[in-house]
Scaffold this motif. Structure first.
Motif, PDB file in Angstrom:
ATOM      1  N   ILE A   4      21.145  28.539  12.081  1.00 46.15           N
ATOM      2  CA  ILE A   4      20.679  29.767  12.740  1.00 46.15           C
ATOM      3  C   ILE A   4      19.649  30.475  11.856  1.00 46.15           C
ATOM      4  O   ILE A   4      19.923  30.779  10.692  1.00 46.15           O
ATOM      5  CB  ILE A   4      21.862  30.725  13.023  1.00 46.15           C
ATOM      6  N   HIS A  62      17.529  33.461  10.358  1.00 47.11           N
ATOM      7  CA  HIS A  62      17.881  34.863  10.093  1.00 47.11           C
ATOM      8  C   HIS A  62      16.734  35.505   9.329  1.00 47.11           C
ATOM      9  O   HIS A  62      16.179  34.890   8.402  1.00 47.11           O
ATOM     10  CB  HIS A  62      19.169  34.887   9.258  1.00 47.11           C
ATOM     11  N   ARG A 122      20.998  32.090   8.469  1.00 45.70           N
ATOM     12  CA  ARG A 122      22.063  33.096   8.339  1.00 45.70           C
ATOM     13  C   ARG A 122      23.003  32.718   7.196  1.00 45.70           C
ATOM     14  O   ARG A 122      23.519  33.587   6.499  1.00 45.70           O
ATOM     15  CB  ARG A 122      22.817  33.216   9.676  1.00 45.70           C
ATOM     16  N   TYR A 130      27.454  34.272  15.892  1.00 41.25           N
ATOM     17  CA  TYR A 130      26.643  33.128  16.341  1.00 41.25           C
ATOM     18  C   TYR A 130      25.659  33.451  17.460  1.00 41.25           C
ATOM     19  O   TYR A 130      24.846  32.612  17.806  1.00 41.25           O
ATOM     20  CB  TYR A 130      27.574  31.990  16.786  1.00 41.25           C
ATOM     21  N   TYR A 131      25.778  34.644  18.038  1.00 36.96           N
ATOM     22  CA  TYR A 131      24.871  34.924  19.159  1.00 36.96           C
ATOM     23  C   TYR A 131      23.457  35.239  18.652  1.00 36.96           C
ATOM     24  O   TYR A 131      23.254  35.523  17.475  1.00 36.96           O
ATOM     25  CB  TYR A 131      25.429  36.059  20.042  1.00 36.96           C
ATOM     26  N   ASN A 132      22.512  35.185  19.584  1.00 38.46           N
ATOM     27  CA  ASN A 132      21.121  35.474  19.256  1.00 38.46           C
ATOM     28  C   ASN A 132      20.863  36.985  19.407  1.00 38.46           C
ATOM     29  O   ASN A 132      21.015  37.542  20.492  1.00 38.46           O
ATOM     30  CB  ASN A 132      20.207  34.660  20.204  1.00 38.46           C
ATOM     31  N   ARG A 133      20.482  37.618  18.314  1.00 38.48           N
ATOM     32  CA  ARG A 133      20.301  39.069  18.302  1.00 38.48           C
ATOM     33  C   ARG A 133      19.258  39.531  19.326  1.00 38.48           C
ATOM     34  O   ARG A 133      19.449  40.496  20.045  1.00 38.48           O
ATOM     35  CB  ARG A 133      19.873  39.503  16.899  1.00 38.48           C
ATOM     36  N   LYS A 134      18.142  38.799  19.388  1.00 38.81           N
ATOM     37  CA  LYS A 134      17.057  39.206  20.304  1.00 38.81           C
ATOM     38  C   LYS A 134      17.498  39.104  21.756  1.00 38.81           C
ATOM     39  O   LYS A 134      17.221  39.987  22.563  1.00 38.81           O
ATOM     40  CB  LYS A 134      15.823  38.340  20.071  1.00 38.81           C
ATOM     41  N   GLU A 135      18.198  37.999  22.055  1.00 41.09           N
ATOM     42  CA  GLU A 135      18.693  37.817  23.431  1.00 41.09           C
ATOM     43  C   GLU A 135      19.679  38.925  23.785  1.00 41.09           C
ATOM     44  O   GLU A 135      19.646  39.480  24.875  1.00 41.09           O
ATOM     45  CB  GLU A 135      19.414  36.467  23.549  1.00 41.09           C
TER      46      GLU A 135
END
Ligand SMILES: [Fe+2]
Ligand SMILES: [Fe+2]
Length: 168
Positions: free
Chosen positions: A35, A37, A43, A79-84
């Motif tokens: 991921i 980061h 990350r 684990y999620y995508n911050r932007k999404e």
């Protein structure tokens, strides 16, 4: 090699490593290696950076360096995508800042025992963006180290590019 940003030390042969050796190789942390980061790192590497420098500072100040190392390594275990998340978030949903630290704490508790200092450090590492304020000195340290590492992770690769282009 396992290194922290701006350090040449191989961390596997340090006293730092003995604080985290039971968790650093686990599958849940391994997933963070895939991921991105702060644009130019992973990350996992960010967590190592925060873990190592929080440990060093807490050890110097005779605080709970072991908890600092462990909390640093686990503070962004999500684990999620911050932007999404931000682009699809509804108003009543928590912000990324408060949500990811809670998820990280829940995920951390699934892989190891978390003591009160580590809990405070993980769930409040975004302070003062999130409330309430830290309970322990170690938590204040991780809030500063986290931001310092984010800046370094963003700037160091860019500076390296500039240095390389001047050398050519
Ligand atoms: Fe975070
Ligand atoms: Fe972080």
């Amino acid at each position: 090699m396992l290194k922290a940003i701006c350090s040449r030390k191989e961390l596997r042969s340090t006293s730092y490593y003995s604080c985290v050796d039971d968790i650093i190789g686990c599958r849940e942390l391994d997933r963070l290696k895939d991921i991105t980061h702060h644009i130019s790192t992973t990350r996992f590497q960010h967590c190592v950076n925060v873990s190592y420098y929080s440990y060093i500072i807490c050890r110097k100040l005779r605080l709970d360096a072991r908890s600092a190392a462990r909390a640093g390594l686990l503070h962004d275990l999500f684990y999620y995508n911050r932007k999404e998340y931000n682009s699809t978030r509804e108003k009543k949903q928590p912000s990324h800042s408060s949500m990811h630290s809670q998820i990280a704490l829940e995920n951390a508790m699934l892989i190891t025992d978390i003591n009160p200092v580590e809990k405070d450090m993980i769930e409040k590492h975004m302070w003062p963006v999130t409330r309430p304020k830290p309970k322990y000195k170690e938590t204040y340290i991780i809030t500063i180290v986290d931001k310092y590492c984010a800046v370094m992770e963003f700037c160091v690769p860019k500076l390296q590019n500039v240095v390389n282009s001047v050398k050519r």
